[in-house]
Design an enzyme around this catalytic site. Structure first.
Site, PDB file in Angstrom:
ATOM      1  N   ASP A 103       0.819  -1.322   0.099  1.00 52.15           N
ATOM      2  CA  ASP A 103       0.016  -0.010   0.098  1.00 52.15           C
ATOM      3  C   ASP A 103       1.025   1.251  -0.132  1.00 52.15           C
ATOM      4  O   ASP A 103       1.247   1.813   1.018  1.00 52.15           O
ATOM      5  CB  ASP A 103      -0.730   0.202   1.055  1.00 52.15           C
ATOM      6  CG  ASP A 103      -2.196   0.964   1.167  1.00 52.15           C
ATOM      7  OD1 ASP A 103      -2.016   1.613   0.175  1.00 52.15           O
ATOM      8  OD2 ASP A 103      -3.161   0.949   1.991  1.00 52.15           O
ATOM      9  N   ILE A 104       1.196   1.745  -1.248  1.00 52.94           N
ATOM     10  CA  ILE A 104       2.401   2.972  -1.428  1.00 52.94           C
ATOM     11  C   ILE A 104       1.479   3.968  -1.905  1.00 52.94           C
ATOM     12  O   ILE A 104       2.097   5.205  -1.795  1.00 52.94           O
ATOM     13  CB  ILE A 104       3.434   2.553  -2.110  1.00 52.94           C
ATOM     14  CG1 ILE A 104       2.946   2.148  -3.675  1.00 52.94           C
ATOM     15  CG2 ILE A 104       4.202   1.035  -1.594  1.00 52.94           C
ATOM     16  CD1 ILE A 104       4.139   1.822  -4.640  1.00 52.94           C
ATOM     17  N   LYS A 105       0.448   3.999  -2.681  1.00 54.33           N
ATOM     18  CA  LYS A 105      -0.394   4.965  -2.991  1.00 54.33           C
ATOM     19  C   LYS A 105       0.582   6.024  -4.139  1.00 54.33           C
ATOM     20  O   LYS A 105       0.470   7.281  -3.664  1.00 54.33           O
ATOM     21  CB  LYS A 105      -1.057   5.723  -2.155  1.00 54.33           C
ATOM     22  CG  LYS A 105      -2.227   4.952  -1.325  1.00 54.33           C
ATOM     23  CD  LYS A 105      -3.003   5.685  -0.582  1.00 54.33           C
ATOM     24  CE  LYS A 105      -4.356   4.574  -0.220  1.00 54.33           C
ATOM     25  NZ  LYS A 105      -3.863   3.598   1.125  1.00 54.33           N
ATOM     26  N   ARG A 106       1.560   5.771  -4.601  1.00 55.15           N
ATOM     27  CA  ARG A 106       2.330   6.446  -5.151  1.00 55.15           C
ATOM     28  C   ARG A 106       1.686   7.034  -6.440  1.00 55.15           C
ATOM     29  O   ARG A 106       0.776   6.506  -7.286  1.00 55.15           O
ATOM     30  CB  ARG A 106       3.659   5.728  -5.790  1.00 55.15           C
ATOM     31  CG  ARG A 106       4.507   5.348  -4.685  1.00 55.15           C
ATOM     32  CD  ARG A 106       5.015   6.384  -3.838  1.00 55.15           C
ATOM     33  NE  ARG A 106       6.044   5.825  -3.019  1.00 55.15           N
ATOM     34  CZ  ARG A 106       6.386   5.613  -1.708  1.00 55.15           C
ATOM     35  NH1 ARG A 106       5.109   5.844  -0.982  1.00 55.15           N
ATOM     36  NH2 ARG A 106       7.280   5.284  -1.037  1.00 55.15           N
TER      37      ARG A 106
END
Length: 305
Positions: A103-106
């Site tokens: 879950d990095i939401k880049r």
């Protein structure tokens, strides 16, 4: 990798992903005390406590679930030692046969977006050697910059048979400030969903695309509509439990085959021992409490579906 996720869901009969989002306040005192005794009240000590806490939970639940979702920010807050704990967690979960959703939401463009993709789901070549730096199976991606921000991730997903979940309609209360804005009479999130379906059509597994969507459990009516707009895209559903979502609200996120969605619970599982119904487990039984919470969630979803 989408094929493995679907296989794991079928095998466990549990469309559940456990969010490994550790906070120091969640970690039992006996774990922290041992880590601090070895490494001091330092970033290294905190990272060791996180790693041991995660390991205990994974050991208790890995046979019940198909996937985990570590949120990288919870590790980044402890600097380089925290990122090392993140990597150890990713590797350990994969050893246990779990699919790992980073879950990095880049979200960026060009070479920056490509570098994020390489670091988390791709490979980097150094001289004569090739490495997979973090090596998650899926990642979460912010689509705000449009196709320029998505295509570099999509290229790596295709080449590595990895996947991503693109934010479409998030579970937080203020998501509507942008996501619900009307454009020609339709909310913005519908346009994003249509783009997810378009992007996904270029990277298909056996039945579902490598490209999925994030749609919050707190918006079940929107989930029904978005399911129709994205029939071949898996939906990652955050917001179950602690944020108010319940199994009965989630039927519309799934396809008629009972697949098509995977539901996330984070603190509702990893900090279950702090909840009234699981206090009898105590700190020493924190991992057993997490297992009991997974079983309860599995039953809730089974009855609803």
């Amino acid at each position: 990798m989408i094929n493995k996720l679907v296989e794991n869901i079928k095998k466990t009969e549990a469309p559940i992903v456990v969010g490994l989002d550790p906070m120091l306040s969640y970690i039992p005192s006996f774990i922290k005390e041992k880590a601090y005794a070895e490494l001091g009240e330092t970033l290294e000590g905190a990272a060791e406590a996180i790693w041991q806490y995660n390991k205990g939970i994974v050991d208790a639940v890995y046979d019940l679930i198909p996937a985990v979702k570590p949120q990288v920010a919870m590790y980044e807050q402890f600097g380089i030692p925290g990122l090392m704990a993140f990597k150890k967690t990713v590797d350990y979960c994969k050893e246990k046969g779990l699919v790992v959703i980073g879950d990095i939401k880049r979200g960026d463009i060009g070479s920056t977006s490509a570098a994020y993709a390489t670091g988390h789901i791709g490979k980097v070549t150094i001289g004569n050697n090739t490495y997979a730096p973090f090596d998650e199976d899926f990642i979460t991606v912010n689509p705000y910059l449009g196709s320029d921000g998505i295509n570099p991730f999509l290229d790596v997903c295709r080449s590595e048979n990895k996947g991503m979940f693109i934010l479409v309609k998030t579970s937080n209360p203020s998501s509507g400030e942008f996501q619900d804005r009307l454009i020609d009479g339709r909310p913005l999130y519908e346009y994003v969903a249509e783009k997810v379906a378009e992007w996904g059509s270029t990277a298909m597994g056996d039945s579902y695309s490598y490209v999925g969507a994030v749609v919050g459990a707190t918006y079940p009516e929107m989930g029904k509509l978005l399911r129709k707009l994205m029939p071949n895209n898996y939906i990652l559903v955050p917001g179950y439990g602690a944020q108010g979502g319940k199994g009965k609200d989630l039927c519309g996120f799934f396809n008629e085959d009972g697949l098509g969605a995977i539901v996330n619970s984070s603190r509702g599982i990893i900090a279950a021992y702090k909840q009234d119904e699981y206090t009898s487990y105590g700190e020493a039984g924190y991992a057993d409490a997490s297992r009991a919470a997974v079983i309860a969630m599995k039953e809730d979803l089974k009855q609803a579906l």
